[in-house]
Design a protein around this motif. Structure first.
Motif, PDB file in Angstrom:
ATOM      1  N   THR A  16       0.844  -1.192   0.000  1.00 43.61           N
ATOM      2  CA  THR A  16       0.000   0.000   0.000  1.00 43.61           C
ATOM      3  C   THR A  16       0.877   1.238   0.000  1.00 43.61           C
ATOM      4  OG1 THR A  16      -1.710  -1.162   1.240  1.00 43.61           O
ATOM      5  CG2 THR A  16      -1.801   1.260   1.231  1.00 43.61           C
ATOM      6  N   ILE A  17       0.559   2.184  -0.854  1.00 47.24           N
ATOM      7  CA  ILE A  17       1.263   3.454  -0.919  1.00 47.24           C
ATOM      8  C   ILE A  17       0.353   4.525  -0.328  1.00 47.24           C
ATOM      9  CG2 ILE A  17       2.252   5.206  -2.424  1.00 47.24           C
ATOM     10  CD1 ILE A  17       2.976   3.027  -4.382  1.00 47.24           C
ATOM     11  N   SER A  18       0.896   5.301   0.631  1.00 38.71           N
ATOM     12  CA  SER A  18       0.130   6.378   1.260  1.00 38.71           C
ATOM     13  C   SER A  18       0.821   7.693   0.981  1.00 38.71           C
ATOM     14  CB  SER A  18       0.034   6.152   2.776  1.00 38.71           C
ATOM     15  OG  SER A  18      -0.573   4.907   3.064  1.00 38.71           O
ATOM     16  N   ILE A  19       0.071   8.705   0.608  1.00 40.72           N
ATOM     17  CA  ILE A  19       0.591  10.036   0.320  1.00 40.72           C
ATOM     18  C   ILE A  19      -0.256  11.053   1.074  1.00 40.72           C
ATOM     19  CG2 ILE A  19       0.984  11.793  -1.456  1.00 40.72           C
ATOM     20  CD1 ILE A  19       1.471   9.606  -3.450  1.00 40.72           C
ATOM     21  N   GLY A  20       0.402  12.014   1.737  1.00 33.89           N
ATOM     22  CA  GLY A  20      -0.336  13.043   2.447  1.00 33.89           C
ATOM     23  C   GLY A  20       0.568  14.151   2.909  1.00 33.89           C
ATOM     24  N   LEU A  21      -0.008  15.287   3.303  1.00 29.92           N
ATOM     25  CA  LEU A  21       0.762  16.430   3.779  1.00 29.92           C
ATOM     26  C   LEU A  21       1.271  16.182   5.195  1.00 29.92           C
ATOM     27  CD1 LEU A  21      -1.329  19.483   2.525  1.00 29.92           C
ATOM     28  CD2 LEU A  21       0.882  18.723   1.672  1.00 29.92           C
ATOM     29  N   LEU A  53       4.444  13.921   1.927  1.00 28.55           N
ATOM     30  CA  LEU A  53       5.177  12.735   2.336  1.00 28.55           C
ATOM     31  C   LEU A  53       4.590  11.494   1.687  1.00 28.55           C
ATOM     32  CD1 LEU A  53       5.476  13.502   6.163  1.00 28.55           C
ATOM     33  CD2 LEU A  53       7.085  14.095   4.326  1.00 28.55           C
ATOM     34  N   ALA A  54       5.458  10.486   1.504  1.00 29.56           N
ATOM     35  CA  ALA A  54       5.024   9.211   0.936  1.00 29.56           C
ATOM     36  C   ALA A  54       5.476   8.092   1.862  1.00 29.56           C
ATOM     37  CB  ALA A  54       5.622   9.014  -0.460  1.00 29.56           C
ATOM     38  N   GLN A  55       4.664   7.030   1.920  1.00 32.50           N
ATOM     39  CA  GLN A  55       4.998   5.876   2.754  1.00 32.50           C
ATOM     40  C   GLN A  55       4.660   4.618   1.987  1.00 32.50           C
ATOM     41  OE1 GLN A  55       4.189   5.919   7.035  1.00 32.50           O
ATOM     42  NE2 GLN A  55       3.067   3.977   6.765  1.00 32.50           N
ATOM     43  N   TYR A  56       5.619   3.659   1.972  1.00 33.06           N
ATOM     44  CA  TYR A  56       5.452   2.378   1.292  1.00 33.06           C
ATOM     45  C   TYR A  56       5.186   1.322   2.357  1.00 33.06           C
ATOM     46  CZ  TYR A  56       6.749  -1.702  -1.536  1.00 33.06           C
ATOM     47  OH  TYR A  56       6.760  -2.903  -2.190  1.00 33.06           O
ATOM     48  N   ASP A  57       3.940   0.857   2.425  1.00 31.58           N
ATOM     49  CA  ASP A  57       3.497   0.025   3.543  1.00 31.58           C
ATOM     50  C   ASP A  57       3.776   0.784   4.835  1.00 31.58           C
ATOM     51  OD1 ASP A  57       2.488  -1.957   1.944  1.00 31.58           O
ATOM     52  OD2 ASP A  57       4.310  -3.155   1.970  1.00 31.58           O
ATOM     53  N   SER A  58       4.670   0.269   5.691  1.00 30.20           N
ATOM     54  CA  SER A  58       4.991   0.972   6.940  1.00 30.20           C
ATOM     55  C   SER A  58       6.343   1.666   6.880  1.00 30.20           C
ATOM     56  CB  SER A  58       4.990  -0.039   8.098  1.00 30.20           C
ATOM     57  OG  SER A  58       5.963  -1.057   7.879  1.00 30.20           O
TER      58      SER A  58
END
Length: 397
Positions: free
Chosen positions: A116-121, A130-135
């Motif tokens: 899961t890829i998460s993107i947010g301020l 910022l971006a996060q790949y899984d954890s």
């Protein structure tokens, strides 16, 4: 095909049914043959050819597998329905303006992994995306506005501060350090083209290796080597080499357009010093003569020893390979004649012989001249026939 309405027979009312005539049968036969012809099938009398034509040639409505280059109407731009998107529709959409957002697809679709890829301020007030790949945090995303203001483009741009490079900088354009700034590097290598430094100083604490030419502007020193005590040597843009004292005064220069050596200090030459421009014969200026000029205006010691010096003090060499021999001896005649040998033999017979009696009352004359000597004659009526005689002879060496 012709449109015909058939009715069934009604036995209760006596209504007859529609007749099936030969022309009607021919219309159905021709229509079915047309279907086979479109599918490329030749009638063979079997009852499955029409079904085969419909299955192989026509696509089903549910999940058709089209082949070749099927076409469809091009939807209007902005269409967000189940209409087929033609290549024309896609090309127009791709070439239009950039999307104002970055679409993100999480790893839950068909054929995708479970990541899961998460993107947010960011929430720390820096407003970083910022971006996060899984954890695993991937850090802030570098958007174009940020990279344009922070990083140097490959196509060029302006750089402030220090640039540290551990590899090689290869470029086809210019590298500008700006007024008053310095470019530090371990090696500057220009295998082709020109290394040009304009309006700035090239300072090196190591070696500068140049396979071609280094050019400076019209009024600056091209290459200068400085020492800790302030003395400097320089290759200058007029082609000369110069030495400057700590006060900046040029005390020595050589080369340039006229090739002169100009110095205001003592100069010690430990090897050979060459002057290719020979001064005019008889020159009395401050110009340094070369060996050609000296040989044409003076006798060298080697040439003097060869031309004039002899091992016999009574023999003096002359130019053009001649010599003078002068000596004296006590004459003792035998029968009023005496044979006399030259101290050094001439290469041929002498040009002249002069003899003189020291007693003053002896009459003499000479004959039988040769390269090795001559004969002295004293007449029988001479007052004396013996005494000291001085001789001067001139002849070829």
């Amino acid at each position: 095909m012709q449109s015909i309405t058939f009715v069934s027979a009604n036995f209760n009312t006596g209504q007859p049914g529609s007749p099936w005539t030969g022309p009607n049968a021919q219309l159905v036969y021709d229509e079915l043959n047309n279907v086979l012809a479109i599918a490329g099938i030749t009638p063979n009398g079997t009852n499955s050819q029409v079904a085969t034509a419909l299955t192989d040639y026509f696509a089903p409505l549910a999940s058709p597998g089209l082949t070749g280059s099927p076409t469809a109407p091009t939807p209007a731009q902005g269409d967000d329905s189940t209409h087929i998107a033609t290549t024309a529709f896609v090309q127009t959409a791709v070439s239009s303006a950039e999307l104002p957002y970055t679409p993100v697809r999480q790893g839950t679709g068909s054929g995708q992994g479970s990541n899961t890829i998460s993107i947010g301020l960011s929430t720390d007030g820096t407003d970083q995306l910022l971006a996060q790949y899984d954890s695993t945090p991937m850090g802030p995303l570098a958007l174009r506005d940020y990279t344009d203001a922070t990083y140097l483009k490959l196509t060029g741009g302006s750089l402030s501060g220090a640039l540290s490079v551990s590899g090689t900088i290869t470029g086809t354009g210019d590298i500008h350090t700006g007024s008053g700034n310095t470019l530090y590097t371990n090696n500057i290598n220009a295998p082709s083209g020109t290394l040009s430094i304009t309006g700035s100083n090239l300072t090196t604490t190591g070696s500068l290796t140049v396979g071609g030419s280094i050019y400076g502007s019209s009024n600056v020193v091209d290459i200068m080597y400085g020492t800790s005590n302030g003395w400097k040597s320089a290759f200058q843009n007029d082609g000369s080499f110069a030495i400057y004292n700590p006060s900046g005064t040029n005390i020595f220069s050589v080369g340039g357009s006229d090739g002169d050596i100009v110095t205001s200090m003592p100069m010690t030459v430990n090897n050979s010093l060459y002057a290719y421009n020979s001064p005019p014969s008889g020159d009395s200026s401050t110009q340094v003569p070369n060996t050609e000029w000296v040989d044409n205006n003076f006798y060298s010691l080697t040439k003097y020893n060869s031309d004039f010096s002899t091992s016999n003090g009574g023999v003096i060499n002359l130019p053009w390979n001649n010599c003078i021999q002068a000596w004296s001896f006590d004459l003792v005649t035998s029968g009023y004649t005496a044979n006399v040998n030259f101290p050094v033999a001439f290469s041929a017979g002498p040009f002249a012989i002069s003899i003189e009696s020291c007693a003053g009352d002896m009459d003499t004359w000479t004959n039988n001249w040769s390269a090795t000597g001559f004969t002295i004659n004293v007449p029988d009526n001479s007052a004396t026939t013996n005494g000291n005689i001085s001789v001067i002879a001139i002849g070829p060496r």
